[in-house]
Scaffold this motif. Structure first.
Motif, mmCIF file in Angstrom:
data_model
loop_
_atom_site.group_PDB
_atom_site.id
_atom_site.type_symbol
_atom_site.label_atom_id
_atom_site.label_comp_id
_atom_site.label_asym_id
_atom_site.label_seq_id
_atom_site.Cartn_x
_atom_site.Cartn_y
_atom_site.Cartn_z
ATOM 1 N N VAL A 586 -35.074 42.465 41.621
ATOM 2 C CA VAL A 586 -34.649 43.793 41.904
ATOM 3 C C VAL A 586 -33.405 43.864 40.841
ATOM 4 O O VAL A 586 -32.952 44.698 40.010
ATOM 5 N N GLU A 587 -32.521 42.950 41.203
ATOM 6 C CA GLU A 587 -31.108 42.996 40.281
ATOM 7 C C GLU A 587 -31.460 42.460 39.033
ATOM 8 O O GLU A 587 -30.688 43.049 37.999
ATOM 9 N N ALA A 588 -32.443 41.754 38.589
ATOM 10 C CA ALA A 588 -32.814 41.527 37.179
ATOM 11 C C ALA A 588 -33.281 42.935 36.411
ATOM 12 O O ALA A 588 -32.677 43.074 35.072
ATOM 13 N N GLU A 589 -34.172 43.711 37.313
ATOM 14 C CA GLU A 589 -34.578 45.007 36.764
ATOM 15 C C GLU A 589 -33.467 45.716 36.468
ATOM 16 O O GLU A 589 -33.324 46.566 35.491
ATOM 17 N N TRP A 590 -32.384 45.704 37.686
ATOM 18 C CA TRP A 590 -31.122 46.638 37.273
ATOM 19 C C TRP A 590 -30.566 46.550 36.215
ATOM 20 O O TRP A 590 -30.026 47.303 35.477
ATOM 21 N N LEU A 591 -30.330 45.226 36.054
ATOM 22 C CA LEU A 591 -29.387 44.711 35.053
ATOM 23 C C LEU A 591 -29.987 44.908 33.315
ATOM 24 O O LEU A 591 -29.340 45.485 32.675
#
Length: 599
Positions: A586-591
């Motif tokens: 999810v963090e990768a998608e947010w970035l």
């Protein structure tokens, strides 16, 4: 079942009785916060309960085989032992490394500290964390802590409160940290005039109960009642949890504050501060700053632009070593930026309370030391004499004629703070001003600052004081920026826990003081519809990250409870790894989404 009983206990050091005919008990699972004036007997009470000190008279009995964990204020580490030997003793590495509870304690308190470092090589803060870790990795029926939050930053204090909340042992804690008291205690003992007054609930309930007793007895003198009403009004405006579990009639105490105004007249203070300061206080223009001087030490600010305006009351938050004190020294102009420019208003009259106090003349009297700065000062709408202000900050009667050389560390800090205020500054930089101050003195200091018109920038690990005195919070999150925290300390802890420190960060464009960052323009190459969809996706991902962070915290709690059940621990550990993997995705998608928006 009582673990410890005190029967008619009395104890004195010199002519002053600290405990006089005290009878009480500590029950299994009970969680007690101990408050009172410095020197009033709190530490003596803990020492008597633990068995470290034998009372002059009376009897102290412990349950047979009672295991007590006691953290005193004094340093008890063996300087010849390493951190590993001090904390872990003779435990084999496979034994403690496979224990999730021990790993969590080490990670939260020891952190990056070298386990092979000798205790003699550690700083005061590192020694305190080591002693606390040593105590917490063992099992006890009763844990006794004397000022455990000293040298801990806000994040570590929040972790310690959460950790103690899930332990099944009884707890007796002495602390001046009022947020911590509310977080960990369900009963409050006040040590006053040799007695131990007992109250149900944490700090908030204690304040309400004291106000109720004062109303019924009609014996409290007028200024103290006014101060207490102001304190309760502040508490009532905070989270509802602050007033949970009081076993007395709240309505009567609430009647005291029915018409109580907010703690500060913010509009009036800003107006007065603007008249004293003009429009410019401090402007940071494209500033780069390292903690150890140009190019040396950790990066604190990188091409940062910010404005501190008249009447701003800002709490500066960050982990230990993030550069909070360096920012204050930059504003005090005792260090220079690597690059960029600091613009200081022409009318700024600065007072800077650092953690390293200047030396005072040890031969002078306390009152003389203050009156040499100024004999009178206007705070808000009232004029105060040096003697009246000394009394407010705990120097009553003959104490004003003590020789400075005979003062304790806490008394010297109070005196230095008062000298700064008497110089009538219009900008205050306060670096850990609450060190060594008891709760009554903190109440007085908060009330004094409520009427002080000027710009205030505060660094403090005392979360209650920070939220009470500052109007907004700004964080150093390690990205070289000053980041606005509309949600205050809670938002800071959430962002630290979820690893989303990049969210809600400030634009590097100049901002007007007291205003939120302007909305970012549409990202280049995106239509208005595409930008709206991306922002919706960003919000969805942030909500998902918050949810995963909550699940991760709950799993940690379950693992702490199941420390001895290896089968269950293995299952929970597998779940935790799955949650952490989801978080990374999810963090990768947010970035990726943030990058498309140019944020």
């Amino acid at each position: 079942m009582n673990l410890v009983n005190l029967e008619s206990v009395s104890h004195a050091y010199g002519p002053k009785p600290l405990l006089s005919d005290v009878s009480l008990g500590v029950e299994a699972g009970e969680r007690i916060g101990v408050v009172g004036r410095n020197g009033g007997g709190k530490t003596t009470l803990l020492s008597v309960i633990s068995g470290e000190v034998r009372p002059d008279s009376g009897r102290v009995t412990h349950n047979r085989g009672l295991r007590i964990g006691y953290l005193s204020q004094q340093d008890t580490l063996d300087p010849g032992l390493t951190v590993r030997e001090t904390v872990l003793g003779g435990r084999a590495e496979h034994e403690w490394a496979g224990d999730q509870a021990v790993r969590e304690i080490l990670g939260s308190l020891i952190g990056d500290l070298d386990l092979e470092a000798k205790a003699s090589e550690l700083s005061g803060g590192e020694r305190r964390r080591t002693a606390l870790a040593r105590l917490l990795i063992d099992e006890h029926e009763l844990i006794m802590l004397d000022e455990p939050t000293n040298h801990l930053d806000i994040e570590a204090i929040a972790w310690l409160a959460a950790h103690l909340a899930v332990r099944k042992s009884a707890l007796v804690v002495v602390t001046h940290d009022r947020w911590f008291l509310d977080a960990v205690s369900t009963r409050t003992w006040e040590v006053v005039d040799g007695r131990v007054e007992r109250y149900e609930g944490g700090y908030a309930a204690y304040v309400l109960a004291k106000a109720e007793r004062a109303r019924i007895a009609q014996a409290a003198e007028e200024r103290r009642q006014n101060l207490m009403r102001k304190e309760i009004a502040w508490l009532r405006r905070g989270p509802p949890a602050r007033t949970s579990k009081p076993k007395f009639r709240i309505e009567a105490a609430q009647a005291l504050i029915a018409n109580e105004p907010p703690p500060r007249e913010s509009v009036e203070l800003v107006k007065f501060a603007t008249a004293r300061l003009g429009k410019t206080v401090y402007d940071l223009e494209d500033v780069t700053l390292h903690a150890g001087g140009p190019g040396a030490g950790p990066l604190v600010l990188e091409r940062c632009t910010w404005q501190f305006g008249p009447g701003d009351r800002i709490g500066l938050i960050g982990v230990n070593g993030s550069g909070k004190s360096s920012v204050l020294r930059l504003l005090a102009e005792t260090v220079q930026p690597d690059a960029g420019r600091l613009v200081r208003g022409k009318t700024v009259r600065l007072a800077h309370l650092s953690q390293e106090l200047d030396e005072l003349d040890p031969t002078r009297r306390v009152l003389e030391t203050v009156e040499e700065i100024r004999k009178y000062i206007q705070v808000g709408k009232r004029e105060w004499t040096a003697s009246q202000l000394l009394e407010r900050l705990g120097f009553k009667g003959e104490a004003q004629w003590k020789v400075v050389g005979d003062l304790s560390g806490g008394e010297r800090r109070r005196l230095q703070l008062l000298r700064l205020l008497m110089d009538d500054p219009n900008v205050l930089l306060l670096d850990e001003p609450t060190n060594d101050l008891d709760i009554e003195t903190l109440n007085e200091l908060e009330d004094l600052l409520d009427g002080w018109p000027g710009t205030l920038i505060l660094v403090s690990h005392d979360r209650y004081f920070l939220e009470r005195v500052a109007d907004r919070c700004v964080a150093l999150l390690g990205d070289g920026r000053l980041s606005m925290l509309p949600g205050g300390v809670d938002e800071y802890l959430e962002r630290r826990a979820s690893g989303t420190a990049l969210t809600a960060r400030l634009s590097s464009a100049p901002q007007q003081s007291g205003t939120a960052p302007a909305a970012a323009p549409a990202a280049e190459g995106l239509s208005a519809k595409e930008e709206r969809e991306l922002r919706k996706e960003l919000n969805r991902l942030e909500r998902q990250l918050d949810k995963l962070a909550g699940q991760e915290a709950r799993l940690h709690e379950k693992m702490a409870d199941a420390a001895s059940d290896y089968a269950k621990l293995g299952s929970l550990d597998a779940q935790l790894k799955e949650i952490q993997a989801q978080k990374e995705t999810v963090e990768a998608e947010w970035l990726e989404a943030a990058d498309q928006l140019g944020e």
